[in-house]
Motif scaffolding. Structure first.
Motif, PDB file in Angstrom:
ATOM      1  N   HIS A 126      -4.658 -30.078 -32.205  1.00 52.60           N
ATOM      2  CA  HIS A 126      -5.690 -29.159 -31.723  1.00 52.60           C
ATOM      3  C   HIS A 126      -7.004 -29.771 -32.208  1.00 52.60           C
ATOM      4  O   HIS A 126      -7.293 -29.755 -33.395  1.00 52.60           O
ATOM      5  CB  HIS A 126      -5.420 -27.796 -32.372  1.00 52.60           C
ATOM      6  CG  HIS A 126      -6.490 -26.767 -32.160  1.00 52.60           C
ATOM      7  ND1 HIS A 126      -6.805 -25.843 -33.126  1.00 52.60           N
ATOM      8  CD2 HIS A 126      -7.286 -26.500 -31.102  1.00 52.60           C
ATOM      9  CE1 HIS A 126      -7.753 -25.038 -32.664  1.00 52.60           C
ATOM     10  NE2 HIS A 126      -8.073 -25.425 -31.449  1.00 52.60           N
ATOM     11  N   SER A 171      -2.454 -30.270 -36.641  1.00 51.75           N
ATOM     12  CA  SER A 171      -1.227 -30.147 -35.853  1.00 51.75           C
ATOM     13  C   SER A 171      -0.322 -29.036 -36.380  1.00 51.75           C
ATOM     14  O   SER A 171       0.647 -28.667 -35.728  1.00 51.75           O
ATOM     15  CB  SER A 171      -0.447 -31.465 -35.887  1.00 51.75           C
ATOM     16  OG  SER A 171      -1.252 -32.513 -35.397  1.00 51.75           O
ATOM     17  N   TYR A 203      -4.954 -20.874 -29.724  1.00 52.25           N
ATOM     18  CA  TYR A 203      -4.718 -22.173 -29.081  1.00 52.25           C
ATOM     19  C   TYR A 203      -3.221 -22.270 -28.791  1.00 52.25           C
ATOM     20  O   TYR A 203      -2.433 -22.522 -29.696  1.00 52.25           O
ATOM     21  CB  TYR A 203      -5.173 -23.332 -29.975  1.00 52.25           C
ATOM     22  CG  TYR A 203      -5.025 -24.694 -29.295  1.00 52.25           C
ATOM     23  CD1 TYR A 203      -5.764 -25.005 -28.160  1.00 52.25           C
ATOM     24  CD2 TYR A 203      -4.130 -25.650 -29.780  1.00 52.25           C
ATOM     25  CE1 TYR A 203      -5.619 -26.230 -27.524  1.00 52.25           C
ATOM     26  CE2 TYR A 203      -3.990 -26.874 -29.157  1.00 52.25           C
ATOM     27  CZ  TYR A 203      -4.732 -27.156 -28.033  1.00 52.25           C
ATOM     28  OH  TYR A 203      -4.599 -28.381 -27.396  1.00 52.25           O
ATOM     29  N   PHE A 262      -3.188 -17.688 -34.158  1.00 53.24           N
ATOM     30  CA  PHE A 262      -2.734 -17.950 -35.528  1.00 53.24           C
ATOM     31  C   PHE A 262      -3.879 -17.785 -36.517  1.00 53.24           C
ATOM     32  O   PHE A 262      -5.044 -17.684 -36.137  1.00 53.24           O
ATOM     33  CB  PHE A 262      -2.091 -19.340 -35.642  1.00 53.24           C
ATOM     34  CG  PHE A 262      -2.945 -20.451 -35.082  1.00 53.24           C
ATOM     35  CD1 PHE A 262      -2.856 -20.798 -33.740  1.00 53.24           C
ATOM     36  CD2 PHE A 262      -3.841 -21.131 -35.895  1.00 53.24           C
ATOM     37  CE1 PHE A 262      -3.654 -21.816 -33.219  1.00 53.24           C
ATOM     38  CE2 PHE A 262      -4.623 -22.150 -35.377  1.00 53.24           C
ATOM     39  CZ  PHE A 262      -4.533 -22.488 -34.029  1.00 53.24           C
ATOM     40  N   TYR A 270      -0.201 -25.058 -38.452  1.00 48.20           N
ATOM     41  CA  TYR A 270      -1.021 -23.874 -38.702  1.00 48.20           C
ATOM     42  C   TYR A 270      -0.405 -23.025 -39.807  1.00 48.20           C
ATOM     43  O   TYR A 270       0.788 -23.135 -40.099  1.00 48.20           O
ATOM     44  CB  TYR A 270      -1.178 -23.045 -37.413  1.00 48.20           C
ATOM     45  CG  TYR A 270       0.088 -22.396 -36.926  1.00 48.20           C
ATOM     46  CD1 TYR A 270       0.971 -23.091 -36.107  1.00 48.20           C
ATOM     47  CD2 TYR A 270       0.416 -21.093 -37.290  1.00 48.20           C
ATOM     48  CE1 TYR A 270       2.148 -22.503 -35.672  1.00 48.20           C
ATOM     49  CE2 TYR A 270       1.590 -20.495 -36.853  1.00 48.20           C
ATOM     50  CZ  TYR A 270       2.454 -21.213 -36.051  1.00 48.20           C
ATOM     51  OH  TYR A 270       3.624 -20.631 -35.623  1.00 48.20           O
ATOM     52  N   ARG A 280       4.478 -26.113 -37.038  1.00 46.78           N
ATOM     53  CA  ARG A 280       3.873 -27.007 -36.062  1.00 46.78           C
ATOM     54  C   ARG A 280       3.317 -26.222 -34.866  1.00 46.78           C
ATOM     55  O   ARG A 280       3.931 -25.276 -34.408  1.00 46.78           O
ATOM     56  CB  ARG A 280       4.927 -28.017 -35.572  1.00 46.78           C
ATOM     57  CG  ARG A 280       4.310 -29.122 -34.779  1.00 46.78           C
ATOM     58  CD  ARG A 280       5.278 -30.245 -34.444  1.00 46.78           C
ATOM     59  NE  ARG A 280       4.528 -31.234 -33.703  1.00 46.78           N
ATOM     60  CZ  ARG A 280       3.764 -32.161 -34.245  1.00 46.78           C
ATOM     61  NH1 ARG A 280       3.689 -32.265 -35.557  1.00 46.78           N
ATOM     62  NH2 ARG A 280       3.067 -32.984 -33.517  1.00 46.78           N
ATOM     63  N   LEU A 281       2.156 -26.630 -34.375  1.00 43.42           N
ATOM     64  CA  LEU A 281       1.573 -26.001 -33.190  1.00 43.42           C
ATOM     65  C   LEU A 281       2.418 -26.329 -31.975  1.00 43.42           C
ATOM     66  O   LEU A 281       2.795 -27.485 -31.761  1.00 43.42           O
ATOM     67  CB  LEU A 281       0.162 -26.518 -32.946  1.00 43.42           C
ATOM     68  CG  LEU A 281      -0.965 -25.935 -33.783  1.00 43.42           C
ATOM     69  CD1 LEU A 281      -2.218 -26.778 -33.602  1.00 43.42           C
ATOM     70  CD2 LEU A 281      -1.238 -24.496 -33.394  1.00 43.42           C
ATOM     71  N   GLU A 282       2.724 -25.309 -31.171  1.00 39.36           N
ATOM     72  CA  GLU A 282       3.486 -25.523 -29.943  1.00 39.36           C
ATOM     73  C   GLU A 282       2.967 -24.575 -28.883  1.00 39.36           C
ATOM     74  O   GLU A 282       2.255 -23.635 -29.193  1.00 39.36           O
ATOM     75  CB  GLU A 282       4.972 -25.238 -30.192  1.00 39.36           C
ATOM     76  CG  GLU A 282       5.706 -26.390 -30.842  1.00 39.36           C
ATOM     77  CD  GLU A 282       7.074 -25.996 -31.312  1.00 39.36           C
ATOM     78  OE1 GLU A 282       8.046 -26.450 -30.703  1.00 39.36           O
ATOM     79  OE2 GLU A 282       7.172 -25.217 -32.270  1.00 39.36           O
ATOM     80  N   VAL A 320      -1.599 -31.706 -28.742  1.00 39.78           N
ATOM     81  CA  VAL A 320      -1.569 -31.608 -30.202  1.00 39.78           C
ATOM     82  C   VAL A 320      -1.877 -32.993 -30.758  1.00 39.78           C
ATOM     83  O   VAL A 320      -1.272 -33.963 -30.297  1.00 39.78           O
ATOM     84  CB  VAL A 320      -0.183 -31.127 -30.697  1.00 39.78           C
ATOM     85  CG1 VAL A 320      -0.110 -31.131 -32.210  1.00 39.78           C
ATOM     86  CG2 VAL A 320       0.128 -29.738 -30.152  1.00 39.78           C
ATOM     87  N   THR A 328      -6.552 -18.724 -39.214  1.00 42.32           N
ATOM     88  CA  THR A 328      -7.362 -19.913 -39.513  1.00 42.32           C
ATOM     89  C   THR A 328      -8.305 -19.669 -40.690  1.00 42.32           C
ATOM     90  O   THR A 328      -9.124 -20.514 -41.004  1.00 42.32           O
ATOM     91  CB  THR A 328      -8.162 -20.354 -38.280  1.00 42.32           C
ATOM     92  OG1 THR A 328      -8.827 -19.222 -37.713  1.00 42.32           O
ATOM     93  CG2 THR A 328      -7.253 -20.964 -37.231  1.00 42.32           C
TER      94      THR A 328
END
Lengths: 255, 213
Positions: free
Chosen positions: B127, B157, B174, B178, B159, B113-115, B125, B180
């Protein structure tokens, strides 16, 4: 770094745009698809089409507009206006729209937000919210519906948080006080909502100059800014607006 | 070239279909492995939940199709959730589930999870919006002609974190930096939506169809 977005909104009535009389570039004035293509070439980040068709029988025309836009432009776009059931939303999404904007019908029936998010994901569900200054409420702003004519019981911040918890993935926040003034966005309202929700906030209403966008994107903490007449009447191009923002250290997409 | 777009009830395939049509690439949409097995290239899009997506794939026998396609060395273009569930697992779990969601396992790695935080407060979130992708190999045929640092359209949300750093092709910042984009054999995977990323996005899609892995 995530860029701040510049979004153009087109009001569409029975398949024709209602603004754009001084539009340049030889576009077919009043054709939303031709205008969308022009803004796409100018580097707009996203588009919103707002259906203001009054008669229910002529609403189907909008679906044809949506389908033709989806064939021509390859950026996200949102459709709003007159979407009050899951079936209305399904038709617009299937025609090729990325997002739907729910405004008055969501206030009357908040479950519509939850249903749309369940079916298409929060990223496709935008809460359209019209707010009017009202010192008698905790946040200082009241939610109004039906194009600003009807006050509701909702405090603007409370409604924004409620919509977020129901599954809205973004908020287009329109200030009725600022709308049409060309005197700048409502910075206090935008900052208030944007700093308290965890979803992106698009500022709307009041834009007259590129400096107004800078203000709301930096001081107002908006994630995106919506413009309409300042580009429809040819006063500025999207490219000029983004050029100005870049000069003022607002991070925007180059296209 | 026969191009199949995998339909497994994971979001809107319309924009992918229209982007390919615009590029004059003949493609068919199907959720049936017996049709898709006849394709020589697959597009694997997706918006939505990793656990739901895996469930839908298994129900249609599309998980096996993808594994076999990958083993045969045929090109696959994974987009968004389609770039995540080719990994071993994802932290995006079904409600009440303790273990991470088991995914296709074509590429070693997991999804988190993106944090994090941004200068103006907690990180928003999902993103959502346009963000820059730095290419680790500017000469790779998949990104040929596209400047490193070009902005693409993101909505997610979670990655991807791949185990083998040599397969990474794109990185984005972001809250944190990470992966992509990555390439493993004939599988190309992008977290963002090239079909919604304007002219550069279309160029990226066109490059995939020129690619001879």
């Amino acid at each position: 770094m995530l860029k701040k977005r510049v979004i153009v909104c087109l009001d569409v009535k029975e398949g024709k745009t209602t603004k754009g009389i001084k539009f340049q570039d030889n576009v077919d004035l009043g054709d939303p698809v031709a205008m969308a293509e022009t803004y796409y070439r100018q580097g707009v980040d996203e588009l919103v089409f707002y259906d203001i068709t009054a008669s229910a029988e002529k609403r189907g025309i909008m679906l044809d507009v949506v389908a033709r836009v989806a064939e021509k432009i390859f950026i996200p776009f949102c459709v709003g206006g007159g979407l009050s059931t899951a079936e209305d939303i399904r038709r617009v999404i299937n025609a090729g729209a990325e997002k739907v904007s729910l405004n008055s019908p969501a206030v009357k029936n908040p479950e519509l937000i939850r249903e749309a998010a369940r079916l298409y994901g929060s990223q496709s569900v935008v809460l359209g919210m019209d707010a009017l200054a009202d010192p008698s409420l905790p946040s200082g702003y009241r939610v109004v519906i039906n194009g600003g004519r009807t006050p509701t019981e909702w405090d603007a911040l409370e409604w924004a948080l409620r919509a977020q918890s129901l599954g809205a993935g973004e908020i287009v926040l329109n200030s009725i006080d600022a709308d049409g003034t060309k005197a700048g966005y409502e910075l206090k309202l935008t900052r208030l909502i944007s700093s308290r929700v965890s979803i992106p906030v698009v500022a709307s209403g009041g834009a007259g100059t590129p400096e107004h966008l800078r203000e709301v994107l930096q001081e107002g903490q908006a994630d995106a800014a919506l413009v309409a007449s300042m580009v429809h009447y040819g006063t500025y191009t999207v490219r000029q607006i983004k050029g100005y923002l870049r000069q003022k250290n607002v991070s925007v997409r180059e296209a | 070239m026969k191009v199949g777009i995998i339909d497994y009830n994971a979001g809107n395939l319309r924009s992918v279909e229209l982007a390919l049509r615009h590029l004059e690439i003949d493609a068919f949409v199907s959720g049936n492995p017996r049709d898709l097995v006849k394709a020589d290239r697959l597009v694997f899009p997706g918006d939505g939940h990793a656990a739901t997506s895996m469930h839908n794939l298994r129900e249609r026998g599309l998980d096996e199709l993808l594994v076999n396609f990958f083993r045969r060395g045929l090109p696959i273009l994974g987009i968004c959730v389609g770039s995540q569930i080719v990994l071993d697992s994802s932290d995006e779990k079904a409600a009440g589930e303790a273990e991470p969601t088991r995914c296709l396992g074509l590429v070693q790695g997991t999804c988190h999870r993106l944090e994090g935080s941004s200068p103006s407060g907690p990180l928003k979130v999902p993103h959502m919006g346009w963000n820059a992708v730095q290419f680790s190999d500017a000469h790779h045929p998949l990104v040929q002609g596209i400047p490193s640092g070009t902005d693409f359209y993101f909505v997610h949300s979670f990655y991807t974190e791949v185990s083998d750093p040599t397969i990474i092709l794109g990185r984005t910042e972001y809250g944190q930096e990470f992966t992509t984009g990555f390439v493993k054999d004939a599988l190309a995977a992008w977290q963002f939506h090239p079909e919604k990323s304007g002219e550069w996005g279309l160029k990226l899609v066109a490059n995939f169809f020129q690619w001879r892995p």
